[in-house]
Design a protein around this motif. Sequence first.
Motif, PDB file in Angstrom:
ATOM      1  N   TYR A   1       0.803  -1.227   0.000  1.00 49.47           N
ATOM      2  CA  TYR A   1       0.000   0.000   0.000  1.00 49.47           C
ATOM      3  C   TYR A   1       0.839   1.281   0.000  1.00 49.47           C
ATOM      4  N   SER A   2       2.109   1.210   0.456  1.00 48.66           N
ATOM      5  CA  SER A   2       2.991   2.381   0.383  1.00 48.66           C
ATOM      6  C   SER A   2       4.025   2.108  -0.693  1.00 48.66           C
ATOM      7  N   ASP A   3       3.628   1.423  -1.747  1.00 45.82           N
ATOM      8  CA  ASP A   3       4.585   0.897  -2.724  1.00 45.82           C
ATOM      9  C   ASP A   3       5.349   1.968  -3.502  1.00 45.82           C
ATOM     10  N   LEU A   4       4.760   3.158  -3.626  1.00 38.24           N
ATOM     11  CA  LEU A   4       5.401   4.173  -4.464  1.00 38.24           C
ATOM     12  C   LEU A   4       6.712   4.643  -3.848  1.00 38.24           C
ATOM     13  N   ILE A   5       7.677   4.956  -4.720  1.00 42.93           N
ATOM     14  CA  ILE A   5       8.973   5.409  -4.202  1.00 42.93           C
ATOM     15  C   ILE A   5       8.873   6.866  -3.750  1.00 42.93           C
ATOM     16  N   TRP A   6       9.822   7.313  -2.932  1.00 48.45           N
ATOM     17  CA  TRP A   6       9.665   8.606  -2.259  1.00 48.45           C
ATOM     18  C   TRP A   6       9.527   9.807  -3.199  1.00 48.45           C
ATOM     19  N   PRO A   7      10.213   9.860  -4.370  1.00 48.43           N
ATOM     20  CA  PRO A   7       9.977  11.043  -5.224  1.00 48.43           C
ATOM     21  C   PRO A   7       8.506  11.134  -5.668  1.00 48.43           C
ATOM     22  N   VAL A   8       7.897   9.972  -5.920  1.00 48.04           N
ATOM     23  CA  VAL A   8       6.476   9.985  -6.303  1.00 48.04           C
ATOM     24  C   VAL A   8       5.619  10.358  -5.087  1.00 48.04           C
ATOM     25  N   ASP A   9       6.042   9.903  -3.910  1.00 46.07           N
ATOM     26  CA  ASP A   9       5.317  10.291  -2.684  1.00 46.07           C
ATOM     27  C   ASP A   9       5.263  11.806  -2.555  1.00 46.07           C
ATOM     28  N   ILE A  10       6.372  12.454  -2.919  1.00 47.66           N
ATOM     29  CA  ILE A  10       6.424  13.920  -2.800  1.00 47.66           C
ATOM     30  C   ILE A  10       5.446  14.555  -3.788  1.00 47.66           C
ATOM     31  N   ILE A  11       5.386  13.996  -5.012  1.00 47.66           N
ATOM     32  CA  ILE A  11       4.407  14.516  -5.988  1.00 47.66           C
ATOM     33  C   ILE A  11       2.996  14.331  -5.450  1.00 47.66           C
ATOM     34  N   ILE A  12       2.742  13.149  -4.875  1.00 47.08           N
ATOM     35  CA  ILE A  12       1.385  12.873  -4.357  1.00 47.08           C
ATOM     36  C   ILE A  12       1.038  13.862  -3.245  1.00 47.08           C
ATOM     37  N   PHE A  13       1.995  14.114  -2.360  1.00 46.11           N
ATOM     38  CA  PHE A  13       1.687  15.004  -1.231  1.00 46.11           C
ATOM     39  C   PHE A  13       1.443  16.433  -1.706  1.00 46.11           C
ATOM     40  N   PHE A  14       2.399  16.948  -2.520  1.00 41.89           N
ATOM     41  CA  PHE A  14       2.306  18.367  -2.890  1.00 41.89           C
ATOM     42  C   PHE A  14       1.438  18.623  -4.127  1.00 41.89           C
ATOM     43  N   GLY A  15       1.280  17.634  -4.983  1.00 38.78           N
ATOM     44  CA  GLY A  15       0.487  17.844  -6.196  1.00 38.78           C
ATOM     45  C   GLY A  15      -0.931  17.338  -6.079  1.00 38.78           C
TER      46      GLY A  15
END
Lengths: 211, 469
Positions: free
Chosen positions: B128-142
């Motif tokens: 469920y937290s499979d996405l890597i951290w750069p994508v996590d940052i896009i998800i959080f801020f975008g």
Amino acid sequence: MAIKFDQPFYSLSDETEQNRIIELWEAEKHGGLWEANNRLPLPLTFLMALIVLTAFMMTMPIWGQRPTAHDFVEHVALMDTPEIQAIEDPVAKMARVHEIAYQRADSRVKASLERHPITWDDLLNIAPEIKEAQASGKYPLDYYSVLADTIVLANFEGNPTADGSPERKQPWWDKGYTIDVFYVTYFFIFAFFVCKRLPHFSRKPDMSSAK
Amino acid sequence: MLIKYLFAKNEDIPAGSSSVFFGFSAIFWFVVGTGLGSFNAAKLAFPDWVTGSEMFAFGHMRQVHVLAVILGWISMAFAMTMMYMTPALGNTKLWSEKLGLWNAFLWNVGLSIGLFLLWMGITSGREYSDLIWPVDIIIFFGVLLPLGINVWMTIAHRRTQGIYITNWFFGACVFMIMVVFAVGQSPELFNLTGLTEAYMTFWFAHNVLGLWITPVAAAIAYYTIPKLTGNPLYSHRIGHLHFWSIIAFYSTPASHHLMSAPLPEWLKSFASVEGVLILIPAVAFVANILLTMKGKWSMFVENIETKFSITGVLLAIPLNMQGGFQQTRAINWYIHGTGWIVAHAHLALLGMSTFLEIAAVYFGLQQILRRKLYSLALANFHYWFVLIGFCIYWISMTIAGLIQGAGKIYEVPYIDVVVAEHPYMIARWVGGTMVFTGNLVWLYNMYMTAREGTVVPAGRYAHEMAYER
């Protein structure tokens, strides 16, 4: 905004506050929607109480206890008896061991044996460990959890013993339950305040003039 | 078409544009997500189906399916509903249509990148937290932050004094999902391992369900059912009980996902009690909605949006009965790590939550586009295919889970369990494929609604008008 306690089961708000809320309620439609001021139906109140009771009764650690070395002492003792030695098939051997051990067990061990069947191979593996633990006498056998084909000293921090050290077996009540008692109590006190600050449910807002 | 408004002035963007963008994106991702689900189920039912390529291995495709559904379908459908319900409930406009459009655009881009990387096998490796951290940052801020800003600012600029219950949930849940997401991804950023990582992973997984998916779905029903039936919500005070008990009892029991892990026993005891207490918000929600239906039950048969909504509400009953009890020590011992859990997860996401969202997307798109639904027959086809497909899936996986549980406890050789559950894997594929087929029809129906649906006159609701097809 004053809180009054003279009729806590009627409303915790004074008359002025109740009128203010009702007037606001009657004046506003939220995108064409409005809310009625109905009570929590009595059967649901009982259902809530039942849920809380069930939550504590059903989750107690007496349900779902792990098997301990103590549960299999009888099995270990039976392994070397002539009757068992005479049986060749491991499945039949285990079935007979289980049958005899089950008959001799008290009700609590019986429940554990039903829930945690082991194979002859597992028994061969744990038997020397159980004998060693028995011989050392350092801890009671029910301090050891049986994990598949090995036994390990449990990491429980149970009720204190006479010398002050904690029992290494699952207690029937632990501090998680104590925290729950307080947590649930605080929640219902809070929920009571939130709901009882509203106008009494007998006061129905008239929505005909809402905009 | 909506892309042209990305660089327009906010006041030049038609109201509801971002909601439409989110709505069609959500349906598209639902088709993709369920299509992938059908593909993956086929791999379990027919092991020789598409072999020889790593990219199409189950281990690559499974998390693409899961996140396409959670972040694509479910969360975008939530965003769609927030974009039109939040302003409607405050008798105002959305704070920024432009922000909403950029939000939808970045969401689609970020999700596409994330899912492509997962497909290629680039993953954090945590369920469920499979996405890597750069994508996590896009998800959080975008994705999450712009959504939150738009919802909160719209509530702050409302033209009512009171805040309707749906907006309590929207405002609170977008805040909670940000906290949950940020904290939940931290094991990767801070290189946490072992039990801490496991706990954090399931703290995230639990709270995504408990503080995002189920409460926002419930909040949607608080809007759609009174709106469709014309009845007032049965009880404001039961709404309070639902909201605050979600906050108190759904945020705390994460460790009940790890009942067999060496976490402190007292923590499991605490979590297990809280886990059963999840039934309190569930009972409050179901009672409030079903009592709101008083005198309007004929709409459950006659009105497609009500049909979806009430089915979702009714599915909340088995969902919470399972969820409340399956985590207790005695039951968890048997069903943990089996298909039962997969069935339960689908009951939450594809059952309760999805049915409530589908209703809101049907209702919202018709209202915003001012177009009557193109075809009732296709909508009914959609309803029955999703419902029957889901039921086949849920029942077959529940049975498969019980077989696996028995196999686990009684040490049945693994391959024997695989053979025993094979018929249920085929049934799972049939059910999932029905859902996928229903969604394809839905996408077509909504596309045709936008193009050729009968125009809804000003001041009327689409559901009040007669169907022409």
